[in-house]
Design a protein around this motif. Structure first.
Motif, PDB file in Angstrom:
ATOM      1  N   GLY A 166       6.721   7.740   7.880  1.00  0.00           N
ATOM      2  CA  GLY A 166       7.913   7.018   8.331  1.00  0.00           C
ATOM      3  C   GLY A 166       7.667   6.214   9.593  1.00  0.00           C
ATOM      4  O   GLY A 166       6.683   5.465   9.688  1.00  0.00           O
ATOM      5  N   PRO A 167       8.520   6.366  10.601  1.00  0.00           N
ATOM      6  CA  PRO A 167       8.407   5.564  11.832  1.00  0.00           C
ATOM      7  C   PRO A 167       7.094   5.756  12.584  1.00  0.00           C
ATOM      8  O   PRO A 167       6.713   4.902  13.399  1.00  0.00           O
ATOM      9  N   ASP A 168       6.405   6.846  12.350  1.00  0.00           N
ATOM     10  CA  ASP A 168       5.148   7.113  13.045  1.00  0.00           C
ATOM     11  C   ASP A 168       3.952   6.405  12.405  1.00  0.00           C
ATOM     12  O   ASP A 168       2.848   6.434  12.955  1.00  0.00           O
ATOM     13  N   PHE A 169       4.163   5.782  11.273  1.00  0.00           N
ATOM     14  CA  PHE A 169       3.045   5.165  10.543  1.00  0.00           C
ATOM     15  C   PHE A 169       2.640   3.843  11.183  1.00  0.00           C
ATOM     16  O   PHE A 169       3.470   2.980  11.454  1.00  0.00           O
ATOM     17  N   GLN A 170       1.347   3.694  11.411  1.00  0.00           N
ATOM     18  CA  GLN A 170       0.770   2.432  11.900  1.00  0.00           C
ATOM     19  C   GLN A 170      -0.601   2.275  11.252  1.00  0.00           C
ATOM     20  O   GLN A 170      -1.358   3.238  11.151  1.00  0.00           O
ATOM     21  N   ILE A 171      -0.918   1.057  10.829  1.00  0.00           N
ATOM     22  CA  ILE A 171      -2.227   0.809  10.239  1.00  0.00           C
ATOM     23  C   ILE A 171      -2.598  -0.648  10.436  1.00  0.00           C
ATOM     24  O   ILE A 171      -1.721  -1.525  10.518  1.00  0.00           O
ATOM     25  N   VAL A 172      -3.894  -0.897  10.566  1.00  0.00           N
ATOM     26  CA  VAL A 172      -4.406  -2.277  10.605  1.00  0.00           C
ATOM     27  C   VAL A 172      -5.029  -2.545   9.243  1.00  0.00           C
ATOM     28  O   VAL A 172      -5.964  -1.851   8.825  1.00  0.00           O
ATOM     29  N   TRP A 173      -4.498  -3.551   8.537  1.00  0.00           N
ATOM     30  CA  TRP A 173      -4.941  -3.839   7.169  1.00  0.00           C
ATOM     31  C   TRP A 173      -5.745  -5.130   7.125  1.00  0.00           C
ATOM     32  O   TRP A 173      -5.346  -6.133   7.711  1.00  0.00           O
ATOM     33  N   ARG A 174      -6.880  -5.072   6.449  1.00  0.00           N
ATOM     34  CA  ARG A 174      -7.712  -6.268   6.298  1.00  0.00           C
ATOM     35  C   ARG A 174      -7.297  -7.021   5.045  1.00  0.00           C
ATOM     36  O   ARG A 174      -7.272  -6.456   3.947  1.00  0.00           O
ATOM     37  N   LEU A 175      -6.983  -8.299   5.210  1.00  0.00           N
ATOM     38  CA  LEU A 175      -6.537  -9.130   4.101  1.00  0.00           C
ATOM     39  C   LEU A 175      -7.726  -9.682   3.321  1.00  0.00           C
ATOM     40  O   LEU A 175      -8.884  -9.486   3.696  1.00  0.00           O
TER      41      LEU A 175
END
Length: 211
Positions: free
Chosen positions: A140-149
């Motif tokens: 939920g609100p705690d989720f963070q991720i860096v995604w490579r396109l």
């Protein structure tokens, strides 16, 4: 009965037809497949042996069970089509359906436009996306991720952003599947080879992924 699936063999030959040559049931289920240039060739241009999972081998009667495995997602001829007869109409339909399967896979794997940018959509990438969506739903609100396109740039995503990518990719896959089903229905409705030859299979780039 044979499998229609165009391939290039390891030594560079073009093969389109594949038939079960022999079966070994000693320690594991091993099937030898002979590959031919076309359905009238007498001599194979390639031969290879593949292991068939026991569960797949016993799923139905042989040889149907082995042929079903060979064209499955886990099989060496994934996307191929089983041709039960030998008429020109059977072969024309098999070729058309094999092309639809190829075009569908190419469309799915080509990438998907999402609110965060264009993402990679190979099988591995889709599994990674779905796993990350599950984590986003859990955290939920705690989720963070860096995604490579797809273009190798990176974007920071919260849970909503990751889930939005998941929805876009599932719409992308669903649109491809539905178009392939519609095209295959047209093929199966044909009663002559001329009708099959007259069908148009293009337009995948115009698939509406928001429908």
């Amino acid at each position: 009965m044979h499998i229609y699936h165009p391939i290039v063999t390891p030594h560079g030959a073009q093969a389109t037809v594949h038939r079960i040559g022999s079966l070994n049931l000693r320690d594991t289920v091993q099937v030898t497949v002979n590959s031919f240039v076309d359905d009238v060739a007498d001599l194979p241009c390639w031969q290879d042996t593949h292991e068939v999972p026991l569960a797949a081998f016993t799923a139905s009667a042989y040889p149907a069970s082995v042929n079903d495995f060979l064209i499955s997602a886990q099989g060496p001829f994934s996307g191929g089509v089983i041709v039960a007869g030998s008429t020109s109409l059977d072969l024309a339909k098999a070729k058309a359906i094999a092309r639809i399967n190829f075009d569908r896979a190419a469309f799915i794997n080509a990438g998907c436009v999402t609110p965060a940018g264009v993402v990679d959509t190979t099988d591995v990438s889709i599994r990674n996306i779905m796993a990350s969506v599950t984590m986003a739903q859990i955290a939920g609100p705690d989720f963070q991720i860096v995604w490579r396109l797809l273009d190798n740039t990176e974007v920071a995503l919260d849970a909503a952003g990751m889930i939005a990518i998941g929805f876009a990719v599932m719409a992308h896959v669903d649109a491809a599947m539905r178009r392939s089903w519609a095209l295959k229905a047209q093929v199966n409705a044909c009663t002559t080879t001329e009708e099959v030859d007259a069908l148009a299979f293009g337009g995948w780039s115009m698939v509406d992924e928001t429908a």
